[in-house]
Design an enzyme around this catalytic site. Structure first.
Site, PDB file in Angstrom:
ATOM      1  N   ASN A  12       1.089  -1.382   0.107  1.00 15.05           N
ATOM      2  CA  ASN A  12       0.282   0.153   0.683  1.00 15.05           C
ATOM      3  C   ASN A  12       1.117   1.569   0.161  1.00 15.05           C
ATOM      4  O   ASN A  12       1.783   1.630   1.041  1.00 15.05           O
ATOM      5  CB  ASN A  12      -0.654   0.121   1.314  1.00 15.05           C
ATOM      6  CG  ASN A  12      -1.649   1.238   1.301  1.00 15.05           C
ATOM      7  OD1 ASN A  12      -2.353   1.748  -0.330  1.00 15.05           O
ATOM      8  ND2 ASN A  12      -2.225   1.191   2.807  1.00 15.05           N
ATOM      9  N   LYS A  14      -0.661   3.998  -0.205  1.00  9.78           N
ATOM     10  CA  LYS A  14      -0.433   5.334  -0.001  1.00  9.78           C
ATOM     11  C   LYS A  14      -0.573   6.699  -0.610  1.00  9.78           C
ATOM     12  O   LYS A  14      -0.529   6.268  -1.838  1.00  9.78           O
ATOM     13  CB  LYS A  14       0.017   5.757   1.674  1.00  9.78           C
ATOM     14  CG  LYS A  14      -0.167   4.349   2.602  1.00  9.78           C
ATOM     15  CD  LYS A  14       0.172   4.651   4.011  1.00  9.78           C
ATOM     16  CE  LYS A  14      -0.165   3.104   4.805  1.00  9.78           C
ATOM     17  NZ  LYS A  14      -0.304   2.891   6.770  1.00  9.78           N
ATOM     18  N   HIS A  96      -9.280   0.836   5.461  1.00  7.12           N
ATOM     19  CA  HIS A  96      -8.008   1.232   5.981  1.00  7.12           C
ATOM     20  C   HIS A  96      -8.368   1.756   7.399  1.00  7.12           C
ATOM     21  O   HIS A  96      -8.344   3.135   6.935  1.00  7.12           O
ATOM     22  CB  HIS A  96      -7.261   1.450   4.509  1.00  7.12           C
ATOM     23  CG  HIS A  96      -5.639   1.681   5.514  1.00  7.12           C
ATOM     24  ND1 HIS A  96      -4.866   2.843   6.387  1.00  7.12           N
ATOM     25  CD2 HIS A  96      -4.831   0.887   5.487  1.00  7.12           C
ATOM     26  CE1 HIS A  96      -3.896   2.469   6.870  1.00  7.12           C
ATOM     27  NE2 HIS A  96      -3.964   1.527   5.952  1.00  7.12           N
ATOM     28  N   GLU A  98      -6.261   4.754   7.716  1.00  8.75           N
ATOM     29  CA  GLU A  98      -6.532   5.665   7.128  1.00  8.75           C
ATOM     30  C   GLU A  98      -7.407   6.418   6.989  1.00  8.75           C
ATOM     31  O   GLU A  98      -8.658   7.630   7.685  1.00  8.75           O
ATOM     32  CB  GLU A  98      -5.942   6.266   7.095  1.00  8.75           C
ATOM     33  CG  GLU A  98      -3.877   6.362   7.289  1.00  8.75           C
ATOM     34  CD  GLU A  98      -2.945   6.040   7.289  1.00  8.75           C
ATOM     35  OE1 GLU A  98      -3.079   5.286   5.133  1.00  8.75           O
ATOM     36  OE2 GLU A  98      -1.577   4.624   7.471  1.00  8.75           O
ATOM     37  N   GLU A 166      -4.688  -4.861  10.788  1.00  5.12           N
ATOM     38  CA  GLU A 166      -3.548  -3.579  10.723  1.00  5.12           C
ATOM     39  C   GLU A 166      -3.975  -3.014  12.360  1.00  5.12           C
ATOM     40  O   GLU A 166      -5.087  -1.967  12.481  1.00  5.12           O
ATOM     41  CB  GLU A 166      -3.958  -2.769  10.129  1.00  5.12           C
ATOM     42  CG  GLU A 166      -3.529  -3.912   8.272  1.00  5.12           C
ATOM     43  CD  GLU A 166      -3.438  -2.672   7.646  1.00  5.12           C
ATOM     44  OE1 GLU A 166      -1.623  -2.606   6.810  1.00  5.12           O
ATOM     45  OE2 GLU A 166      -3.741  -1.461   7.213  1.00  5.12           O
ATOM     46  N   GLY A 172       3.287   2.462  10.585  1.00  6.36           N
ATOM     47  CA  GLY A 172       3.897   3.424  10.624  1.00  6.36           C
ATOM     48  C   GLY A 172       4.440   4.246  11.515  1.00  6.36           C
ATOM     49  O   GLY A 172       5.447   4.847  11.856  1.00  6.36           O
ATOM     50  N   SER A 212       3.579  -2.251   9.937  1.00 10.58           N
ATOM     51  CA  SER A 212       5.372  -1.864  10.449  1.00 10.58           C
ATOM     52  C   SER A 212       6.151  -3.179   9.586  1.00 10.58           C
ATOM     53  O   SER A 212       7.144  -3.878  10.660  1.00 10.58           O
ATOM     54  CB  SER A 212       6.051  -1.881  11.848  1.00 10.58           C
ATOM     55  OG  SER A 212       5.455  -0.325  12.301  1.00 10.58           O
TER      56      SER A 212
END
Ligand SMILES: O=C[C@H](O)COP(=O)(O)O
Length: 249
Positions: A12, A14, A96, A98, A166, A172, A212
């Site tokens: 991904n 992003k 996701h 985000e 996730e 991240g 990560s």
């Protein structure tokens, strides 16, 4: 009898990349030779979907990072599953963290988007996962199950869904879930599918881990029985992504 689950590794990207950096990613992926035992899916930002599709090897699939819940209309800034299909693509990432936590997408909206994407003929990487305070409050299962229940209620075609677990605290941050933490969550998700959907769906649905993932930790994570691959963010922009693709080889 349910077939063995095929390993799947998603990248991904992003909101990262331009033509120059994307050319670099395409170059290392095209040179890698791929892996015939792994489904490889890269997900560039929407403006580059066609460019990546046209330049990347055919055995690497391309996914959109998001889509809306209807085919067309007055929805400025959105793209539809019909458009993704029209580009010759088969996959979209939905839910996701985000999208959930930066853009405020609800379980209900994500479920509606998932249903429409599936009905439009796309496969969906459906992301779930708890935030740090939820894990610390012992609510990991509760959050995962609530996010999944939203699509269980819609009677979806599970053969076209990959679940990406996730944990938000691992995304991240460099704080990967340990193989044991990830396996525990994946196992509970599979139990949930068994109870709420069916034994066959529980056995056949691929559950991949994101948060990560690096070339250094992928092999240990990939040894766990209920981890069927990865959804990789930052490391998917670097040549090390090839090592992650081959982590279980
Ligand atoms: O979709 C990918 C995840 O958000 C993981 O991102 P990360 O590998 O940069 O932690």
């Amino acid at each position: 009898m349910v077939a063995a689950r095929r390993f799947v590794v998603g990248g991904n990207w992003k909101m990262n990349g331009d033509h120059a950096t994307i050319d670099g990613i395409i170059a290392f992926l095209n040179q890698s030779g791929g892996n015939s035992d792994v489904d490889i899916i890269v997900s560039p930002p929407a403006p580059y979907l066609t460019y990546v599709k046209e330049h990347i090897k055919n055995n690497i699939l391309v996914a959109a990072q998001n889509c809306y819940k209807v085919a067309k209309g007055a929805f400025t800034g959105e793209i539809s599953p019909a458009m993704i299909k029209d580009l010759g693509l088969q996959w979209v990432i939905l839910g996701h963290s985000e999208r959930r936590h930066v853009f405020g997408e609800s379980d209900c909206l994500i479920a509606e988007k998932t249903v429409h994407a599936l009905e439009s003929g796309l496969n969906v990487i459906f992301c779930i996962g708890e935030k740090l305070d939820e894990r610390e409050a012992g609510k990991t299962k509760e959050v995962n199950f609530r996010q999944l229940q939203a699509i269980v209620d819609k009677k979806v075609d599970w053969s076209k869904i990959v679940i990406a677990y996730e944990p938000v605290w691992a995304i991240g941050t460099g704080k990967t879930a340990s193989p044991e933490q990830a396996q525990e969550a994946h196992e509970s998700i599979r139990e949930f599918l068994k109870e709420k959907v069916s034994q066959d769906v529980a056995a056949s649905t691929r559950i991949i881990y994101g948060g990560s993932v690096t070339a250094d930790n992928a092999a240990e994570l990939g040894k766990k029985g209920d981890i069927d691959g990865f959804l990789v963010g930052g490391a998917s922009l670097k040549p090390d992504f090839v090592k992650i693709i081959n982590a279980r080889s």
